[in-house]
Design a protein around this motif. Structure first.
Motif, short mmCIF file in Angstrom:
data_model
loop_
_atom_site.label_atom_id
_atom_site.label_comp_id
_atom_site.label_asym_id
_atom_site.label_seq_id
_atom_site.Cartn_x
_atom_site.Cartn_y
_atom_site.Cartn_z
N UNK A 84 0.71 -1.22 -0.03
CA UNK A 84 -0.09 0.16 -0.09
C UNK A 84 0.96 1.27 0.11
N UNK A 85 1.89 1.20 0.76
CA UNK A 85 2.77 2.39 0.69
C UNK A 85 3.44 2.62 -0.53
N UNK A 86 3.74 1.33 -1.15
CA UNK A 86 4.69 1.57 -2.42
C UNK A 86 3.60 2.03 -3.53
N UNK A 87 2.43 1.64 -3.28
CA UNK A 87 1.32 2.20 -4.13
C UNK A 87 0.94 3.78 -4.17
N UNK A 88 1.14 4.03 -2.62
CA UNK A 88 0.92 5.31 -2.30
C UNK A 88 2.00 6.32 -2.97
N UNK A 89 3.22 5.67 -3.01
CA UNK A 89 4.27 6.67 -3.26
C UNK A 89 4.06 6.86 -4.92
N UNK A 90 3.82 5.74 -5.42
CA UNK A 90 3.73 5.77 -7.08
C UNK A 90 2.53 6.72 -7.44
N UNK A 91 1.39 6.81 -6.63
CA UNK A 91 0.37 7.53 -6.80
C UNK A 91 0.89 9.23 -6.66
N UNK A 92 1.58 9.23 -5.62
CA UNK A 92 2.32 10.72 -5.51
C UNK A 92 3.01 11.22 -6.85
N UNK A 93 3.49 10.19 -7.42
CA UNK A 93 4.38 10.50 -8.78
C UNK A 93 3.50 11.10 -9.69
N UNK A 94 2.22 10.71 -9.87
CA UNK A 94 1.41 11.30 -10.98
C UNK A 94 0.95 12.80 -10.41
N UNK A 95 0.83 13.04 -9.12
CA UNK A 95 0.44 14.19 -8.51
C UNK A 95 1.32 15.20 -8.80
N UNK A 96 2.84 14.93 -8.03
CA UNK A 96 3.78 15.73 -7.98
C UNK A 96 4.40 16.15 -9.73
N UNK A 97 4.21 15.20 -10.27
CA UNK A 97 5.01 15.40 -11.65
C UNK A 97 3.99 16.21 -12.35
N UNK A 98 2.68 16.01 -12.12
CA UNK A 98 1.72 16.90 -13.10
C UNK A 98 1.68 18.19 -12.55
N UNK A 99 1.94 18.42 -11.30
CA UNK A 99 2.02 19.89 -10.69
C UNK A 99 3.12 20.46 -11.15
N UNK A 100 4.12 19.63 -11.35
CA UNK A 100 5.44 20.05 -11.88
C UNK A 100 5.19 20.68 -13.36
#
Lengths: 309, 540
Positions: free
Chosen positions: A291-307
């Motif tokens: 779950x944590x690994x998935x949460x981290x990967x989910x942050x990837x889409x958010x962080x990268x998009x916001x960038x």
């Protein structure tokens, strides 16, 4: 060649051979590790590598001591100037594993395409943390939406809690974040300036160089009392993992497994715990759950998009 | 040696006094040295302070200018983290007590600490402005305050206020003062301890010597005198002190010796008196016994014959009565004589005539004259030595002595065919012995002493009362002489001897021949002629 000269040449060869054999048979030669791994970090101040050495040398020493029986050596700490430098070193296999917060780690993963987060870093007893948005106590700002057309004081672009996460939260709220000196700024967007240090963020807000600031909860608590009392928090982000250990994908699985095993056990004895504490307040390492690994990967889409990829 | 002896005590006093004197001297010298050293230090400090003050001001001026420029960028950019780092770096080369960075509004931006408690406070005190010199150097309470503008190119970003500890050279100087003073004092104290130990040893040595000296010069003589006094107290007076010292101790020793001598003399006198008293007591006891016994005898006779007379009278036997009364009278007469003799004997001790020079020869003739009635009927030849001395004595008593001895000799010469009495003088060991010798009955040796006892009569039926020889002894001893009897035994005659101490006053005893011109004496000696050496004289 005379017979005497042949004899002398034979003796010299024999002597050289015997010295080589003796060297190979020495204890040092026998104990030499078969594989050498390197730990890489990004310097907080590019011109001050000594600070990173001071922080991480005990950690490296503990790893070196505990991995030696397995035939794994730990090379000198690799200090990269920035994300690009570290990603390049990962690509060139000069670095085998790294420790970073979520946003830099995801950036490195994206750039090097050879990094796999494996362990969760628990720092100062926290598995995750949040960013807080603060402003002067008398400021009219009450919510994230009030930041439109205003200036947000952030720390540095590489920071997760004092840049990437606030930006992600603003993006999620539909508020673009642009640099303050960007000429063609959308009036609906918020601007940002970089103060380079958390305490500077607070001072800048107080001195009017920005309207609000954002950094993690720990930094908020660490502010001098006299300064904190002149500010107030008006918004909080979602929680995000405190930090990650990631390994180069091409690293030998057995070596990676041994490294994980050793790092997971560091907090179980006094010397290991002391080394972790010295390394920027790490409490322990934990294996990332699915779950944590998935949460981290989910942050990837958010962080990268916001960038604004 | 006794630990509590006078020598030890005085030695302890001397040692303690010496030690105290040395300790006071050492302490005083240390205090003086320390005082001088402090004066020197103060002078050194003043000199160094004066010399360094200008350098110090120049150095601080340079530091202020450097910091004013160095802090400009972070202050201008409100980079508190870098300001804090700069403050921490400054503490490495300046003795910073506090460091305040003040913004353009005169408010403290940071004090360099994590808590930053001075943030937002109005900067205390004046700040260098156009009308105030930059930098400002303010000295107060062992600290130096450096106030300077943080400026570049004429643009001011704020101020710096650095409070410094005393300058390093001053701290060094003070440390030098304190440490050196402490070291010097420690050194001095160590020296004092060493000296004290030496002095203690020396004092103990001196004390021991003084103790020995005092023991020899004071304690030993005193001990000797103490022992001598104990000996004297115990009655042992024959150990005089040999201490011959010209001081008070010598005087005391001599006085003790004199006292012992006087005590010895007194003791001897007492012993003699006691012996004399004992003899007299014995004599008195004998006298009492004898008197009561001898006086009782005639009383028994009187009582017995009185009873018989009573019976005879009742029976009408007048003759028997007359005889009884005659015996009673005789007994009464005897008792009378006894009482007369006793009276005479006691008178000798009470009646004393002044001594005078008595020619013994003349006195002998007087005695012979008085005894003429007893000597002549018995045909006794009396031989008198021709050269008898002149003696110093009570004339009447000495006459009684001679009379009794001659009478005694005559009394016990009666049985001899040719009775003879010889009176002369001989020298025994330098002592003149006058003797009366007869050739009569003689005396058993065991009775030689007894014959001088009161009422002692070797012949109970003989004449006399037995007082004569006792009287002789009393008179001779009253003159300080001795009397004794000599005899070879019964039938061998007897010799009675006596001595008289001393001669005539102012001269040795003078032979009688030299004084025979005394007319009174020659005129009264017609019946007895002295013959030399011993010549029989027939009584006329």
């Amino acid at each position: 060649m005379s017979a005497a000269m042949e004899v002398q040449a034979s003796l010299r060869r024999a002597s050289a051979l015997s010295m080589l054999l003796a060297l190979l048979a020495s204890p040092a030669a026998r104990a030499a590790p078969q594989e050498l791994v390197h730990f890489g970090v990004i310097a907080e101040e590019p011109n001050e590598p000594d600070r990173m050495f001071t922080v991480y040398s005990p950690f490296i020493a503990q790893l070196r001591e505990r991995l030696a029986p397995s035939g794994i050596g730990v090379g000198e700490l690799v200090i990269a100037r920035d994300l690009d430098d570290l990603s390049q070193r990962l690509v060139r296999r000069q670095v085998d594993f790294v420790l970073e917060s979520v946003f830099p780690m995801l950036t490195l993963r994206e750039r090097s395409r050879s990094l796999e987060p494996s362990l969760l870093v628990v720092r100062r007893g926290e598995r995750e943390y949040r960013s807080v948005f603060f402003t002067r106590r008398e400021s009219p700002i009450q919510k994230l939406g009030d930041l439109r057309g205003r200036t947000l004081v952030l720390q540095a672009m590489r920071s997760t809690s004092a840049f990437a996460l606030p930006r992600a939260e603003l993006t999620r709220a539909g508020i673009p974040l642009v640099a303050a000196d960007e000429a063609a700024a959308d009036p609906r967007s918020a601007r940002y300036v970089l103060a380079l240090a958390e305490v500077n963020q607070a001072i800048w807000v107080l001195h009017g160089k920005g309207d609000a600031g954002a950094f993690n909860e720990g930094d908020w608590q660490a502010l001098p009392e006299k300064i904190r009392t002149q500010l107030r928090v008006f918004a909080r982000s979602r929680p995000i993992e405190r930090g990650l250990i990631a390994f180069r994908s091409s690293l030998e699985p057995a070596t990676r497994a041994k490294l994980e095993e050793v790092m997971l056990a560091l907090d179980r004895d006094e010397s290991g715990l002391a080394a972790l504490t010295k390394a920027a307040g790490i409490t322990r390492f934990e294996r990332l759950t699915t779950a944590q690994r998935q949460a981290v990967l989910d942050w990837a889409s958010v962080l990268m998009v916001s960038r604004g990829r | 040696m006794r630990t509590s002896g006078i020598g030890t005590r005085y030695a302890f006093y001397v040692a303690a006094l010496s030690l105290a004197l040395v300790a006071v001297t050492l302490a005083a010298s240390g205090a003086i040295a320390l005082g001088r050293m402090r004066v020197l230090q103060q002078e050194l400090r003043d000199a160094v302070t004066t010399a360094r003050a200008a350098d110090d001001e120049r150095a601080l001026d340079g530091a202020a200018r450097y910091l004013g420029l160095h802090l400009f960028n972070p202050l201008y950019q409100l980079d508190v983290e870098r300001l804090n780092e700069a403050i921490q770096q400054t503490q490495a080369w300046l003795p910073v007590v506090s460091f305040l960075v003040v913004d353009r509004d005169g408010l403290v931006l940071t004090d360099g600490t994590a808590t930053n408690v001075m943030y937002g406070e109005r900067a205390p005190g004046p700040l260098p402005r156009d009308d105030v010199p930059d930098p400002m150097l303010i000295r107060r309470d062992n600290v130096t305050e450096l106030r300077f503008r943080v400026a570049a190119g004429g643009v001011s970003a704020g101020w710096g206020i650095v409070t410094l500890k005393e300058p390093p050279w001053e701290a060094s100087l003070r440390r030098l003062e304190e440490e050196r003073t402490a070291e010097l004092w420690q050194g001095h104290r160590a020296s004092l301890v060493s000296l004290g130990a030496l002095v203690l040893l020396a004092t103990v040595g001196v004390g021991v010597l003084v103790s020995l000296l005092l023991s020899r010069t004071l304690a030993r003589p005193l001990t000797q005198m103490s022992r001598a006094a104990a000996q004297i107290a115990a009655g042992n007076l024959d150990h005089p002190l040999t201490l011959d010292s010209p001081d008070e101790l010598g005087d005391l020793a001599r006085a003790l010796n004199r006292m012992a001598g006087e005590l010895r003399a007194h003791e001897e006198a007492l012993r003699a008196e006691r012996s004399d008293l004992a003899a007299k007591n014995a004599e008195l006891e004998r006298f009492n016994y004898t008197v009561s016994h001898d006086l009782k005898t005639p009383l028994v006779t009187i009582r017995g014959f009185a009873g018989l007379a009573g019976g005879d009278l009742a029976a009408g036997r007048n003759d028997a009565v007359r005889k009884d009364l005659g015996r009673i009278v005789a007994a009464a007469d005897k008792m009378h004589r006894l009482l007369d003799d006793l009276l005479e004997l006691s008178r000798i001790g009470r009646v004393v005539h002044p001594p005078e020079d008595v020619p013994l020869g003349g006195l002998v003739r007087d005695a012979l004259e008085l005894l003429k009635g007893q000597l002549e009927p018995r045909g006794i030849v009396v031989e008198v030595a021709p050269e008898l001395p002149v003696v110093r004595a009570d004339r009447r008593r000495l006459l009684e002595v001679l009379q009794n001895l001659l009478e005694n000799a005559a009394k016990f010469s009666g049985g001899q065919e040719r009775p003879r009495i010889e009176l002369g003088m001989r020298e025994d060991a330098g002592e003149r012995v006058i003797f009366v010798r007869d050739n009569g009955r003689g005396i058993e040796p065991r009775f030689l002493e007894r014959v001088f006892g009161l009422f002692e009569k070797l012949d109970p039926g003989g004449e006399g009362t037995g007082v004569g020889l006792a009287l002789v002894r009393r008179i001779v001893e009253a003159h300080g002489g001795r009397v004794w009897a000599e005899s070879a035994g019964l039938g061998r005659g007897a010799t009675f001897c006596f001595t008289l101490p001393g001669g005539p006053s102012g001269a040795a005893a003078v032979p009688e021949k030299q004084i025979q011109s005394d007319p009174g004496l020659s005129g009264s000696s017609g019946s007895v002629q002295p013959v030399s050496p011993v010549q029989p004289v027939t009584p006329s």
